[in-house]
Design a protein around this motif. Structure first.
Motif, PDB file in Angstrom:
ATOM      1  N   LYS A  54       0.866  -1.191   0.000  1.00 18.68           N
ATOM      2  CA  LYS A  54       0.000   0.000   0.000  1.00 18.68           C
ATOM      3  C   LYS A  54       0.899   1.236   0.000  1.00 18.68           C
ATOM      4  CE  LYS A  54      -3.382  -2.873   1.263  1.00 18.68           C
ATOM      5  NZ  LYS A  54      -4.405  -3.327   0.321  1.00 18.68           N
ATOM      6  N   TRP A 101     -17.505  -1.670  -0.941  1.00 18.80           N
ATOM      7  CA  TRP A 101     -16.332  -1.595  -0.055  1.00 18.80           C
ATOM      8  C   TRP A 101     -15.023  -1.563  -0.839  1.00 18.80           C
ATOM      9  CZ3 TRP A 101     -12.585  -5.482   0.490  1.00 18.80           C
ATOM     10  CH2 TRP A 101     -12.863  -6.689  -0.187  1.00 18.80           C
ATOM     11  N   LYS A 102     -15.076  -2.018  -2.085  1.00 14.29           N
ATOM     12  CA  LYS A 102     -13.860  -1.984  -2.907  1.00 14.29           C
ATOM     13  C   LYS A 102     -13.664  -0.639  -3.587  1.00 14.29           C
ATOM     14  CE  LYS A 102     -13.589  -6.819  -4.310  1.00 14.29           C
ATOM     15  NZ  LYS A 102     -13.433  -7.728  -5.473  1.00 14.29           N
ATOM     16  N   TYR A 129     -13.632 -10.107   5.495  1.00 16.07           N
ATOM     17  CA  TYR A 129     -12.533  -9.238   5.078  1.00 16.07           C
ATOM     18  C   TYR A 129     -13.045  -7.820   4.810  1.00 16.07           C
ATOM     19  CZ  TYR A 129      -8.370  -7.868   2.392  1.00 16.07           C
ATOM     20  OH  TYR A 129      -7.243  -7.242   1.933  1.00 16.07           O
ATOM     21  N   LYS A 162     -12.510  -3.647   6.594  1.00 21.54           N
ATOM     22  CA  LYS A 162     -12.151  -2.398   5.917  1.00 21.54           C
ATOM     23  C   LYS A 162     -13.036  -1.246   6.394  1.00 21.54           C
ATOM     24  CE  LYS A 162      -9.123  -4.664   4.046  1.00 21.54           C
ATOM     25  NZ  LYS A 162      -7.857  -4.597   4.742  1.00 21.54           N
TER      26      LYS A 162
END
Lengths: 300, 300
Positions: A120, A218-219, B75, B79
């Motif tokens: 990241k 969420w992506k 997962y 986030k």
């Protein structure tokens, strides 16, 4: 996977012998050689493969057994002082399918011999060090397949596009990367660098899908759209990275990625072809096999 | 896995609703409750499952989609500040199939959300610290499934069998483990402790196979036969660990493992049932979806 009998083993060997005379076709077809131009590669094309999606998925499923055996041999070799490993580097624009490669390609490897590192934006601690510091720490151990989800190439991609460091600094990095990768290769690591190449239209469609589907929200990050506005600058930065860093010891492979099934097949084939070339062998027993058989038989 | 269409998604949900009314059968059948006796559990039995090997392999293959979705939800949840995770601990005698569980069960999870840690004999550095020190460092991050191939239980198994530390020291560890696991569970980690339970005869057969097959020699160590001579002491040590550490927050599950196909199915079902109970949800968008759609549409 079913336990292999003696007969199955033999069959595997016969199959492998046949494949050994096949040219390493994906490796040849996808390598970015001298004068390679990103703009001339169609992101919907399927180099080295003639079939359609169904055929591609079948072909992918058919690679599992050989891949598993080669990976296990590489791992076994390291238990007998082998020092070789593989490093698969995956780069690509947002939505190019990096996550899918992790799930479907890397997911097919034995997880005991795989180390995924996802790079990241660097942390405050990482920023204090030279850009390759965190990369070195993540290099694969002998016998393992290391996988980088993004990599040190971000330091000449996003960093270049946004001038996150002065040009004088990022422009020196290409040579630093080449020296680093040469050193890594000489230490026994086979480097496979993959750029997943999607079209601008395909990215737009995939971002739109993430916005349509609540299970994909969420992506999504509003910053993804800001980045999309820099599309031409990113393509230019990728072209520069390929021009300057597609070396003999660590060439770039550019994988057309508008068709997800093709990208998954191609990356799997690239890894498989490189493992075949490594040709790892089962280590010889370092003990007296017959003596151990006797000892075992004597125990209750 | 093929991209899911809207219709497929709906189907998945219908299937999940049906399964939600099924009792969590493997969890119930395999939990080591009050008074559990290892010696009374047949290592060839298949609790909570009626079928044979073929049916078991089919059942296992049928769990993949639901497992993948639940893992992705867990997962995704992390986030959006979710703190929950899962820790799967795998213990068992040599040849009990720990490696196969890693390859075939853990290998079916998305590798992006999995962290396997394999605990070998402690290093010189690790020995300087309390036995739980290296364990704490390996606990899963939020959203992840951590997997321990061996664990802190070795510190009351091999250590107890060989008195590697004085009895006064290892005997205190059961209470230390219970306190530690309670703390981990309270921090949001669901702990699933599995003992793969094989028979002495099955171990003998599997060791003999490793000696017969040159491609298995690298897995064999003459020390394995020395350890086999301590079989009864190990069974006693496992029984003690189960007696003292099968707690409300972190019960032991004892999985008959002479049939590899059953052990793989059972461990997968255990993870699945625990994920179902966690019931992770897709996070809500923290941006204005309609506004982002408009921004995207306006870009070329």
């Amino acid at each position: 996977m079913a336990k292999k009998t003696g007969k199955d083993k033999k069959d595997t060997k016969v199959k492998k012998a046949k494949k050994a005379v096949t040219p390493a076709s994906f490796t040849e077809a996808l390598r970015a050689g001298e004068g390679f131009e990103l703009t001339t590669l169609d992101p919907r094309s399927t180099p080295a493969f003639d079939g359609d999606k169904v055929a591609g998925e079948e072909a992918l499923a058919g690679l599992g057994d050989e891949l598993a055996e080669l990976q296990e041999r590489l791992y076994a070799e390291s238990k007998a002082d082998g020092t070789r490993s593989v490093l698969l580097i995956i780069q690509g624009m947002d939505t190019s399918g990096k996550g899918g490669i992790m799930r479907h390609v890397v997911g097919a490897f034995d997880p005991q011999g795989v180390e995924i590192t996802s790079f990241k934006a660097p942390t405050a601690e990482e920023k204090k060090h030279p850009f390759l510091w965190r990369i070195r720490k993540a290099l694969p151990s002998p016998g393992d397949i290391g996988v980088f989800d993004r990599s040190h190439y971000e330091d000449v991609l996003i960093v270049r596009v946004h001038d996150l460091v002065p040009r004088s600094q990022w422009s020196r990095r290409y040579a630093q990367i080449n020296a680093f990768e040469k050193e890594v290769a000489e230490a026994g690591t086979t480097i496979i660098k993959v750029m997943l190449h999607i079209s601008s239209d395909e990215q737009k469609a995939r971002l739109a899908e993430r916005l349509e589907r609540p299970d994909k929200h969420w992506k999504f990050n509003p910053g993804d759209i800001d980045e999309r506005a820099h599309w031409p600058a990113y393509q230019e930065a990728y072209q520069a990275a390929i021009d300057k860093c597609s070396t003999e010891v660590a060439p770039w492979f550019v994988v057309p990625a508008d068709r997800k099934w093709y990208a998954r097949l191609a990356v799997t084939e690239l890894v498989l072809e490189h493992l075949r070339a490594l040709d790892p062998q089962w280590p010889k027993a370092d003990f007296d096999v017959e003596a151990e058989k006797k000892r075992l038989a004597q125990l209750p």
